[in-house]
Design an enzyme around this catalytic site. Structure first.
Site, PDB file in Angstrom:
ATOM      1  N   ASN A  29      -3.583   5.275  25.353  1.00  0.00           N
ATOM      2  CA  ASN A  29      -2.592   5.164  26.664  1.00  0.00           C
ATOM      3  C   ASN A  29      -2.412   6.089  27.495  1.00  0.00           C
ATOM      4  O   ASN A  29      -2.137   6.069  28.675  1.00  0.00           O
ATOM      5  CB  ASN A  29      -1.486   4.713  25.899  1.00  0.00           C
ATOM      6  CG  ASN A  29      -0.422   3.908  26.898  1.00  0.00           C
ATOM      7  OD1 ASN A  29      -0.809   3.194  27.962  1.00  0.00           O
ATOM      8  ND2 ASN A  29       0.669   4.395  27.174  1.00  0.00           N
ATOM      9  N   GLU A  89       1.825  -4.688  22.277  1.00  0.00           N
ATOM     10  CA  GLU A  89       3.058  -4.170  22.577  1.00  0.00           C
ATOM     11  C   GLU A  89       4.436  -4.923  21.538  1.00  0.00           C
ATOM     12  O   GLU A  89       5.296  -5.122  21.754  1.00  0.00           O
ATOM     13  CB  GLU A  89       3.671  -4.387  23.977  1.00  0.00           C
ATOM     14  CG  GLU A  89       2.611  -3.566  25.203  1.00  0.00           C
ATOM     15  CD  GLU A  89       3.300  -4.116  26.517  1.00  0.00           C
ATOM     16  OE1 GLU A  89       4.241  -4.562  26.624  1.00  0.00           O
ATOM     17  OE2 GLU A  89       2.261  -3.927  27.316  1.00  0.00           O
ATOM     18  N   ASN A 141       4.002   7.009  24.990  1.00  0.00           N
ATOM     19  CA  ASN A 141       3.695   7.776  26.442  1.00  0.00           C
ATOM     20  C   ASN A 141       3.967   9.173  26.299  1.00  0.00           C
ATOM     21  O   ASN A 141       4.460   9.672  25.375  1.00  0.00           O
ATOM     22  CB  ASN A 141       4.513   7.136  27.316  1.00  0.00           C
ATOM     23  CG  ASN A 141       3.727   6.026  28.318  1.00  0.00           C
ATOM     24  OD1 ASN A 141       2.710   6.165  28.899  1.00  0.00           O
ATOM     25  ND2 ASN A 141       4.233   4.799  28.025  1.00  0.00           N
ATOM     26  N   ASP A 154       8.034   5.826  31.050  1.00  0.00           N
ATOM     27  CA  ASP A 154       6.240   5.791  31.069  1.00  0.00           C
ATOM     28  C   ASP A 154       5.903   7.386  30.915  1.00  0.00           C
ATOM     29  O   ASP A 154       6.484   8.108  30.353  1.00  0.00           O
ATOM     30  CB  ASP A 154       6.082   5.129  32.376  1.00  0.00           C
ATOM     31  CG  ASP A 154       4.607   4.211  32.034  1.00  0.00           C
ATOM     32  OD1 ASP A 154       3.715   4.880  31.305  1.00  0.00           O
ATOM     33  OD2 ASP A 154       4.535   3.262  32.485  1.00  0.00           O
TER      34      ASP A 154
END
Length: 304
Positions: A117, A136, A163, A211
């Site tokens: 990711n 998720e 993240n 994020d």
């Protein structure tokens, strides 16, 4: 819809002069992973869900796109002139000249529902990368360290969506996110080993989800907010000291670029928006640029 007062915590200043402008309105489904390649004068980033790798040259406005064979979370320049790409199937060497992807390692081959990711490069050239459950839901996302000796689990607590990570200027603090938990964590790193994890910041309910992170030359952490209409800046103690409002809801990550590293480039996403929301956000998924008022740190080249 612009960022409303309800999205901005009281007493947090909007960063003066930081007005995002769309520089490539490509309407990415899930734009992510911007990184500045100083030797090229170019910004690389991805669209995870398209999936594709993109290159933008600000001086000329030149753009280029390469399709990826699987969901691609990030791309990073290497010291040998090639690039690394984090695909759902593992870390690959990517050759822009041919468009070929060559598998280097698959840290989660046993977890086909996971994908890579986000990632960053430490000062020693090691790549620190995170994974996530593509659905998720399961807490199966981990952070790994990849160097010439292979890929190892950092030992950090798994979460559904990781993240980051991102490093402090001295390389001893590793910032990493539990995105669904809206938590930003900081851990101490010495000789590639992680210890002393502590809560750095908690994103309040209704303000979006943390994020991608990146650190500036003053040691402050910049965080894109998915569903939060903004980028936030935190000082090294975890205090929220500034916000940059955006005309789109899903801001995923920024990178510092330009010859002086004083231009911030931000990726955004259309993922999850309804038809009405897309109509109200015509620039959703665009690549944006703004003046952050501070320089960034040079991106290290991967030595893998």
């Amino acid at each position: 819809m612009a960022l409303s007062a309800a999205h901005v915590p009281a007493h947090v200043p909007v960063i003066a002069g930081a007005v995002p402008q769309a520089v490539w309105p490509l309407a990415a489904t899930l734009g992510e992973g911007p990184v500045w390649a100083a030797h090229e004068g170019a910004l690389w980033f991805v669209d995870i869900k398209a999936p594709a790798i993109h290159r933008f040259v600000p001086a000329s406005g030149e753009t280029a796109t390469w399709p990826a064979p699987a969901q691609v979370g990030w791309v990073l320049p290497c010291a040998d002139g090639t690039l690394l790409a984090g695909l759902q199937t593992g870390v690959h060497r990517f050759d822009p000249a041919s468009g070929a992807f060559t598998l280097l390692c698959a840290p989660e081959a046993h977890l086909p529902g996971n994908r890579l990711n986000d990632a960053t490069v430490a000062a020693d050239g090691a790549v620190w990368l995170g994974s996530m459950d593509d659905a998720e839901t399961d807490e199966s996302g981990r952070i790994y360290r990849l160097d010439t000796d292979g890929c190892v689990d950092s030992g950090l607590q798994p979460v559904s969506i990781t993240n980051g990570p991102a490093f402090s200027p001295d390389g001893h603090t590793l910032y990493h996110h539990d995105t669904l938990g809206r938590r930003i964590w900081a851990s101490t790193v010495h000789d590639g080993r992680v210890t002393g994890t502590r809560l750095f910041a908690q994103i309040e309910a209704g303000a979006g989800y943390p994020d991608g992170p990146v650190v500036d030359a003053q040691g402050c952490l910049w965080v894109g907010l998915f569903a939060g209409w903004a980028v936030r800046r935190y000082d090294p103690t975890g205090k929220l000291i500034g916000v940059v409002p955006f005309p789109v809801a899903n801001v995923t990550k920024i990178a510092f670029g330009g010859p002086d590293l004083r231009t911030a480039y931000a990726t955004t996403a259309t993922k999850g928006l309804t038809t009405a929301e897309r109509a109200a956000q015509p620039l959703a998924g665009a690549l944006f640029a703004f003046d952050p008022g501070v320089a960034g740190l040079p991106a290290h080249l991967a030595r893998v």
